[in-house]
Write an enzyme that holds these catalytic residues in place. Structure first.
Site, PDB file in Angstrom:
ATOM      1  N   LYS A 276     -42.604 -14.796 -81.401  1.00 28.08           N
ATOM      2  CA  LYS A 276     -41.980 -16.040 -80.956  1.00 28.08           C
ATOM      3  C   LYS A 276     -42.674 -17.226 -81.601  1.00 28.08           C
ATOM      4  O   LYS A 276     -43.853 -17.138 -81.955  1.00 28.08           O
ATOM      5  CB  LYS A 276     -42.109 -16.162 -79.432  1.00 28.08           C
ATOM      6  N   ARG A 350     -34.775  -5.299 -72.291  1.00 27.41           N
ATOM      7  CA  ARG A 350     -33.771  -4.241 -72.130  1.00 27.41           C
ATOM      8  C   ARG A 350     -34.354  -2.866 -72.470  1.00 27.41           C
ATOM      9  O   ARG A 350     -33.922  -1.853 -71.933  1.00 27.41           O
ATOM     10  CB  ARG A 350     -32.545  -4.568 -73.002  1.00 27.41           C
TER      11      ARG A 350
HETATM   12  N1  BES Z   1     -38.173 -13.023 -72.201  1.00 29.49           N
HETATM   13  C1  BES Z   1     -37.258 -13.376 -73.213  1.00 29.49           C
HETATM   14  C2  BES Z   1     -36.087 -14.196 -72.682  1.00 29.49           C
HETATM   15  C3  BES Z   1     -36.394 -15.614 -72.311  1.00 29.49           C
HETATM   16  C4  BES Z   1     -36.468 -16.581 -73.282  1.00 29.49           C
HETATM   17  C5  BES Z   1     -36.526 -15.964 -71.003  1.00 29.49           C
HETATM   18  C6  BES Z   1     -36.701 -17.889 -72.935  1.00 29.49           C
HETATM   19  C7  BES Z   1     -36.746 -17.282 -70.663  1.00 29.49           C
HETATM   20  C8  BES Z   1     -36.827 -18.254 -71.615  1.00 29.49           C
HETATM   21  C9  BES Z   1     -36.670 -12.125 -73.852  1.00 29.49           C
HETATM   22  O1  BES Z   1     -37.514 -11.061 -73.948  1.00 29.49           O
HETATM   23  C10 BES Z   1     -36.277 -12.501 -75.234  1.00 29.49           C
HETATM   24  O2  BES Z   1     -37.142 -12.779 -76.022  1.00 29.49           O
HETATM   25  N2  BES Z   1     -34.990 -12.518 -75.477  1.00 29.49           N
HETATM   26  C11 BES Z   1     -34.487 -12.876 -76.750  1.00 29.49           C
HETATM   27  C12 BES Z   1     -33.440 -11.870 -77.085  1.00 29.49           C
HETATM   28  C13 BES Z   1     -32.967 -11.936 -78.501  1.00 29.49           C
HETATM   29  C14 BES Z   1     -34.072 -11.513 -79.442  1.00 29.49           C
HETATM   30  C15 BES Z   1     -31.764 -11.053 -78.631  1.00 29.49           C
HETATM   31  C16 BES Z   1     -33.889 -14.267 -76.621  1.00 29.49           C
HETATM   32  O3  BES Z   1     -33.324 -14.589 -75.584  1.00 29.49           O
HETATM   33  O4  BES Z   1     -34.044 -15.045 -77.558  1.00 29.49           O
HETATM   34 MN    MN Z   2     -38.668 -11.101 -75.721  1.00 32.25          MN
END
Ligand code: BES
Ligand code: MN
Ligand code: ZN
Length: 492
Positions: A276, A350
């Site tokens: 990230k 997931r």
């Molecule tokens: N934990 C995150 C989702 C999230 C992001 C929650 C920001 C709260 C605030 C999750 O694991 C994630 O990184 N999701 C990605 C999925 C994508 C790579 C398909 C996302 O939402 O960007």
């Molecule tokens: Mn994630």
């Protein structure tokens, strides 16, 4: 510790309380209790309204000290807004403001007359319970990781008495929900160097030893290997903190099939090799709020000794990059036997949930509900106020939406039509862990649906609702109220 709650029939003029809490509307109209205090104090409140010092605006409050003719040391006037617009949300907001103001005063107790006000469509039990939860929410303080302070002589709010109808089990429900919410908030707020998978397991074991009737089992890496949980274990590979699958059981319902509560417990989500960006990464300590919410809901249900059976499964894993980490293009084999192509290691939620959901099925549940901070897309779609609800089961979806509306811990349904499923097609595995450009919250739920077929299942995406944004944002404890209400309703 939550606040302790009680009911009283005290009179506002004569009650010897450190603080009497009463309400004023914006048109200068006083609630019954405020009226009586005004009369007994020779018009002290009306005078402040006339001068404009007190407006009655919703979300504001005014503290009056040592009124002549009044036994209470203080009177807290709470703004209720326009009387014509006074509804459940306004009531909740006003009580939150009362809780905020009370928590900042050097007092240990207060008496609240706001519970005498009518709220359209809500009964006396709802009013008292909502008031108690709103005040307790404001009374919570996160202190775990500050330098220990000398015990100050200043009193802290510990108990609230409410004036109103005998509200049956409302206070008991409020106390149980407040404890569940506080547990979820505290676990969410703790930093990931403390609140790691091992820590969550320790807290679950502690809960089991503190309450009769709970059993706790923690599956270690080797146990999960034997079960074939290659998907969950894939995510765990990059972390020095071993994964834990925490399983809590409550048997209050004889031989009935259990309700299974499954929570995403990523104790820190760096994104893994699909790292990230740095800005905002600290918020990913909250990525275990699904697990925390399920532990909180479980605690609330046990404290209420609900006559049903529960299995609570918290999948506790840290998502980190290192030389052993799983990679984009890896193919993982899940416990269900389905293979998964990893297209992004940041879509890890997931991947741990699919194995936890498959494991949940070994308990032959009548219903499976999961909660997860699953997608940024859900935050884009719904913002911070609504949790995303996805389910193919109409009845279950309606029950959850209703429970959310009644606790003001609301969810909004998104479609889970089969049309969306093809976005998960992969050339190298049964399913990909990434959908297309659009509808990220829905395609994530589609992925999970592949692991729950044949079961009554609902998914709550709490990515927006589980914590308040910003540097000082705290965990909210959602969806503990919604899910606790849902379980209470199943016992009616
Ligand atoms: N934990 C995150 C989702 C999230 C992001 C929650 C920001 C709260 C605030 C999750 O694991 C994630 O990184 N999701 C990605 C999925 C994508 C790579 C398909 C996302 O939402 O960007
Ligand atoms: Mn994630
Ligand atoms: Zn995540």
């Amino acid at each position: 510790m939550t606040l302790s709650f009680s009911m009283t029939q005290a009179s506002p003029e004569t009650a010897a309380t450190p603080c009497a809490v009463v309400g004023v509307f914006t048109d200068g109209r006083l609630t019954n209790a405020a009226e009586r205090i005004d009369a007994a104090s020779a018009g002290a409140i009306q005078r402040l309204i006339r001068t404009g010092d007190v407006s009655g605006k919703l979300g504001s409050s005014w503290l009056l000290h040592s009124l002549t003719g009044i036994a209470a040391e203080r009177v807290l006037l709470v703004g209720l807004g326009e009387q014509a617009k006074f509804d459940a949300a306004a009531f909740n907001r006003a009580l939150g403001e009362a809780g905020r103001a009370l928590s900042n005063l050097p007092i240990a107790s207060a008496t609240c007359w706001l519970t005498e006000i009518d709220v359209v469509g809500r009964d006396a039990a709802w009013i008292v319970r909502t008031a108690a939860l709103a005040i307790d929410h404001q009374a919570y303080r996160y202190t775990a990781t500050f330098k220990p302070r000398e015990k100050s002589a200043k009193a802290e709010l510990a108990s609230i008495a409410f004036v109103g109808e005998g509200a049956g089990p409302a206070l008991q429900q409020a106390t149980a929900m407040a404890r569940g919410v506080r547990l979820a908030r505290e676990l969410g707020n703790l930093p990931p160097n403390i609140c790691n998978p091992e820590y969550l397991a320790t807290r679950a074991r502690a809960m089991a030893s503190e309450h009769a009737g709970i059993s706790c089992e923690v599956l270690e890496r080797e146990d999960m290997e034997k079960l074939g949980m290659g998907s969950l274990l894939g995510v765990a590979r990059g972390s020095a903190n071993a994964p834990k699958l925490i399983v809590l059981r409550w048997n209050g319902g004889g031989s009935a099939k259990p309700y299974a509560l499954v929570g995403k417990g990523i104790t820190f989500d760096s994104g893994g090799l699909s790292l990230k960006p740095g800005a905002g990464m600290e918020e990913m300590k909250f990525d275990m709020c699904g697990a925390a919410g399920m532990l909180g809901t479980f605690l609330a249900a046990v404290e209420l000794a609900l006559p049903l059976n529960l299995v609570c499964i918290a999948a506790a894993v840290e998502n980190m990059p290192d030389g052993n980490a799983y990679r984009p293009s890896d193919v993982l084999t899940s416990m269900s036997g389905q293979t998964i192509e990893v297209l992004n290691t940041d879509a890890e939620g997931r991947l741990i949930l699919c194995d936890a959901l498959t494991y949940a099925q070994t308990f032959e549940p009548q219903v499976i509900i999961d909660a997860a901070t699953l997608t940024g897309a859900c935050v884009v779609a719904l913002g911070k106020y609504a949790s995303g609800l996805m389910s193919e089961d109409e009845e279950l979806a309606a029950q959850l939406l209703d429970a959310g509306n009644r606790t003001l811990d609301r969810a909004w349904r998104l479609p889970l039509w089969s049309d969306y499923q093809s976005s998960l097609d992969s050339a190298f595995a049964d399913v990909a862990n990434l959908g297309g450009k659009y509808a990220g919250a829905i395609t994530a739920a589609c992925f999970l649906s592949r692991f729950t077929s044949g079961y009554r299942w609902a998914h709550l995406d709490i990515a927006g609702s589980a914590w308040n944004e910003g540097r000082k944002g705290l965990a909210t404890g959602r969806p503990v109220p919604l899910l606790t209400q849902y379980l209470i309703d199943r016992c009616a």
